[in-house]
Each structure stands twice: as C-alpha cells, then as structure tokens.
Design a protein around this motif. Structure first.
Motif, PDB file in Angstrom:
ATOM      1  N   ILE A 220       0.838  -1.207   0.000  1.00  0.00           N
ATOM      2  CA  ILE A 220       0.000   0.000   0.000  1.00  0.00           C
ATOM      3  C   ILE A 220       0.870   1.253   0.000  1.00  0.00           C
ATOM      4  O   ILE A 220       0.592   2.225  -0.717  1.00  0.00           O
ATOM      5  N   ALA A 221       1.960   1.241   0.779  1.00  0.00           N
ATOM      6  CA  ALA A 221       2.875   2.384   0.788  1.00  0.00           C
ATOM      7  C   ALA A 221       3.470   2.615  -0.600  1.00  0.00           C
ATOM      8  O   ALA A 221       3.568   3.767  -1.066  1.00  0.00           O
ATOM      9  N   ASN A 222       3.858   1.540  -1.280  1.00  0.00           N
ATOM     10  CA  ASN A 222       4.409   1.672  -2.630  1.00  0.00           C
ATOM     11  C   ASN A 222       3.366   2.184  -3.617  1.00  0.00           C
ATOM     12  O   ASN A 222       3.659   3.007  -4.485  1.00  0.00           O
ATOM     13  N   LEU A 223       2.147   1.679  -3.499  1.00  0.00           N
ATOM     14  CA  LEU A 223       1.068   2.123  -4.385  1.00  0.00           C
ATOM     15  C   LEU A 223       0.784   3.604  -4.186  1.00  0.00           C
ATOM     16  O   LEU A 223       0.621   4.362  -5.156  1.00  0.00           O
ATOM     17  N   ILE A 224       0.728   4.032  -2.941  1.00  0.00           N
ATOM     18  CA  ILE A 224       0.486   5.438  -2.639  1.00  0.00           C
ATOM     19  C   ILE A 224       1.600   6.309  -3.215  1.00  0.00           C
ATOM     20  O   ILE A 224       1.343   7.377  -3.803  1.00  0.00           O
ATOM     21  N   ALA A 225       2.856   5.857  -3.075  1.00  0.00           N
ATOM     22  CA  ALA A 225       3.979   6.637  -3.596  1.00  0.00           C
ATOM     23  C   ALA A 225       3.881   6.806  -5.108  1.00  0.00           C
ATOM     24  O   ALA A 225       4.136   7.894  -5.652  1.00  0.00           O
ATOM     25  N   GLN A 226       3.512   5.724  -5.796  1.00  0.00           N
ATOM     26  CA  GLN A 226       3.366   5.800  -7.255  1.00  0.00           C
ATOM     27  C   GLN A 226       2.204   6.724  -7.630  1.00  0.00           C
ATOM     28  O   GLN A 226       2.309   7.534  -8.569  1.00  0.00           O
TER      29      GLN A 226
END
Length: 445
Positions: A220-226
């Motif tokens: 989720i953190a990676n998705l939010i960053a993207q």
C-alpha cells in the motif's frame, strides 16, 4: 407523481436525508419522487406497501469474481447474479480474472459480455485487467467501457493473470493516469510474502503467519507513492491490515487520490474463531484478529475506509482442501453480505443508513454510477426490502451460489431480504425469481 406507474411505501425508507416514512414513485424504471408517506396514490398506479420493512437502495457490489466463461463450474453469471439478487444486490462489477480468457483486451471483454448478456438477473459491469504485457490494451479497454483496471502486486494464484512489479506498475499507472482512469490493486508485497514462514498444513495460525500485515502495509505504501508521483487515482482492494490505516490517512491529507474498501468477512469473522482445516475461511489477504477488526470498523465509521464489497471468490468444493497452503483462497459471500454486515453493524451501534452508505452509495460513487446507490428522484428504481429484526440460520443448501461452500454455515444472522427490485421490477420475492432482467453496464463517459 401523477405519471407514476408504481408506488413503493414503507414506514422506513433509507434516503440520503435519513430514514423516514415515505412513498417512492416510480415510472419507466426510474424514481420520480420521494413523497410523504400518506400521499394519495394516483389512479392507475400500483401500490406496494411494505409496512415496517425497510426500503433500501439496491446494493452495488464492485468486487465480484464471476469466473465466466472458462471456469463456470466455479460460479457463472446465472448463479452469481441470482445469489446477488437474493441478497439485495442489484448491480455488480465483475473482476477480470478467474475467467478464461481474462478481461485484458477488448476482444476478451466482448466474449465476456456475450456470455453474460442473457444470464444476468441484475445489472453487470466489468473491470479490465492490467498485466505486464498489455499496456497497449488499457486505453482501448477504457474506451470500450470498463470501469477501471485490476492489478495484482503479488502472484494472483492463476497463471494467466501475472502480477506487476514496481516498474510495470509505474508503466501501467502512468498510462491509466493519462486518460483519467482508475487502477484497483490487490496490495500485498511479494518480497514480504516470500520471507514469511511457509509451513502449510491445516493450522490457521500457520496460514495467518504466511500472509503478514507487513506485506499489505508495504504494498500500500508503494502504491500510494506511485499514485502521488503520477497524480493517479488508485483504489486499495480488500484491506485487512489495520496497520495500513495511518498510511492511508496521511496520503489523503497530502491530497493523494486513494480510496479503500474492506469486506464482510474482515468485519464479521476473526482469526480466533477459524477452526483448523476449515479452508472455507481462507482468503488473501487473510481474516485477522479481533483487535484488528475493531480498528477496521473505526476506520469505516470515520471514512478512512470508503466502502464494503464482497470479494466473492468461489471455487469448486474439491479445491477447498484442509491444507491452508494449497486450498483455493476465496470466500463466497454474495447472498449473505448484507445480512452479515448488518448483524455486526447493529451489534456495534451502527444503523442501516450506515450500511446503505458503505454498500450502495459509496460503491456506486467509486465507479461513477450516478444513477445507482440512493433512493432519490432521478436514480434507477433499484431496491432491497429488508426485515432487519428477523433472523435466519445459514444453511448452505439454501444458497444460490453454484458451489455452496460458506464460512457462515450455521451462523444466525439478522436481516432477511424479502424482495429485490431492479428498475422498478421485482426480480426476487421470497425466494422466487423472475427471468433475467439485468443489463450490461459501461462506465459513464
């Protein structure tokens, strides 16, 4: 009101302004007015008086695996939409995987639409799929009317739908953001999953350890960053880890366009109650502990979690083995979702207005279906009639799902769906079904 063909009356109608006694006028499949309860019925209009039963907007379930064509022995449009109708659901959006072919090209979408056309008891729309090799197909699918694009950030469980790594996610998300689309993500990080203990066998505690919260949190953190970097719109599917909630709240505060769903099984079932070997409870991400569940309910109440959907993911009974490592991961919940959520919601002090918001209004808004999701003038005349204080004990033999495997077997639930209406026509009444009345939906332009 003078042109009304049908008037539905109840002492408890769930409207955007609250619950009230009302008469709902319907003409040509649309709600034309919500009027005082004792409004005089015009000549020629048919009156349906539900007494004290609650009139809800038909539910909109945006996360359903119908598996048709190709794995119709797992479910299929006929059985899935009957189960949905029996549970008060009047619209579903079908996921792109577990069918053969998956919905990853316009040609494949047309195949699925052709199969669904004469089998749908309720309205049906379609998600497209984002795969490592189909970036070129995303815009054509968008133009063909899919509601957005499903991506896995870890292996999906079926070979024909591979997951996206971070570079592939960036490519797909950039393309989707370019035409204003929506990416919806199964968010578990494959590296966390690979590092987790993998014991196999019948113990639920071992399975739970194999799908740690950290896998969800990192993905989720990676998705939010993207999404932040690209200005993209993303949606987190089937959130089970409460540890991710602070990440989501912080992202929203920064203006990241991220929405979140959770599912009835995460809100109503707990890891502590899952018997060893009972893989009817297996799903990915998994059902977690009671303390985690409490935090999901708090996040639903404060709006951090936007909506509740089933993630109905059935299989044949033989795939639900006693080994949690090899059993198919998915919970069948279409027919029971409203009653399951209402049973827990009422115990926690929430009302049917909340349930309608979580399972109809916000799900309709997620996919842009402005004519669904509420009882107000101009919307489709889609309704569920519920006896909220009546109970029933779940008997798998009484379910409409093709494979009657359920994690709710033997549970007593509140809320009996008395009838379901689609565009002003009663499509199920006391367990009796009409012929299919559903339409195929496309994303509003």
């Amino acid at each position: 009101m003078s042109d009304a063909e049908l008037v539905l009356r109840s002492t408890r109608v769930i409207t955007p302004e609250g619950t009230r006694a009302a008469s709902v006028a319907v003409s040509a499949g649309k709600i034309t007015a919500v009027l005082p309860y004792d409004t005089e019925i015009p000549a020629g209009a048919r009156l349906e008086d539900f007494g004290d039963h609650v009139l809800l907007p038909g539910l909109v379930d945006t996360h359903v695996h119908v598996n048709d064509p190709g794995r119709t022995e797992w479910e299929g449009f006929w059985t899935a939409t009957r189960a949905a109708a029996a549970g008060g659901i009047t619209t579903l959006i079908d996921m792109p995987l577990n069918s053969l072919p998956p919905t990853t090209t316009v040609e494949h979408l047309r195949v699925k639409q052709q199969v669904a056309a004469d089998k749908a008891h309720i309205d049906v729309g379609f998600w497209g799929g984002a795969l490592p090799d189909n970036v070129k197909d995303l815009r054509p699918l968008h133009d063909a009317g899919v509601f957005g694009f499903k991506a896995f950030l870890s292996p999906s469980g079926v070979d024909e739908f591979p997951h996206l790594d971070q570079d592939q996610l960036a490519q797909s998300l950039a393309e989707i953001a370019g035409f204003g689309g929506l990416l919806i993500a199964h968010a578990e990080d494959p590296h966390h999953l690979a590092a987790a203990p993998q014991h196999g066998g019948p113990k639920y505690a071992d399975f739970l350890a194999s799908r740690p919260r950290g896998a969800e949190d990192t993905a989720i953190a990676n998705l939010i960053a993207q999404a932040k970097r690209l200005g993209a719109r993303v949606h987190v599917l089937h959130l089970s880890s409460s540890d991710a909630l602070p990440l989501i709240r912080a992202a929203r505060a920064e203006g990241v366009r991220v929405t979140v769903e959770t599912c009835p099984h995460y809100l109503t079932l707990t890891a502590e109650e899952v018997p060893d070997g009972a893989s009817e409870f297996k799903c990915c991400p998994p059902i977690r502990e009671a303390a985690n569940q409490d935090l999901l309910w708090e996040a639903l109440a404060d709006g951090t979690i936007d909506c509740v959907v089933t993630d109905h993911s059935p299989s044949t009974a033989d795939l639900k083995t006693a080994d949690f490592a090899t059993a198919w991961g998915g919970i069948s919940g279409l027919q029971l979702s409203l009653s399951a959520v209402w049973t827990e919601a009422r115990a926690r002090g929430y009302g049917l207005e909340d349930v309608a918001r979580w399972m109809s209004t916000r799900t309709a808004a997620l996919v842009g279906l402005g004519d669904k999701g509420a009882i107000e003038a101009g919307r489709d005349a889609d309704f569920a009639v519920l006896a909220p204080d009546e109970t029933f004990t779940v008997d798998p033999a009484g379910l409409q799902h093709r494979n009657r495997v359920t994690a709710y077997a033997g549970k007593t639930l509140y809320g009996v769906v008395k009838s379901t209406w689609l565009r002003g026509e009663r499509i199920v009444d006391g367990g009796e079904f009409t012929q299919p009345k559903g339409s195929l939906l496309a994303r509003p332009q």
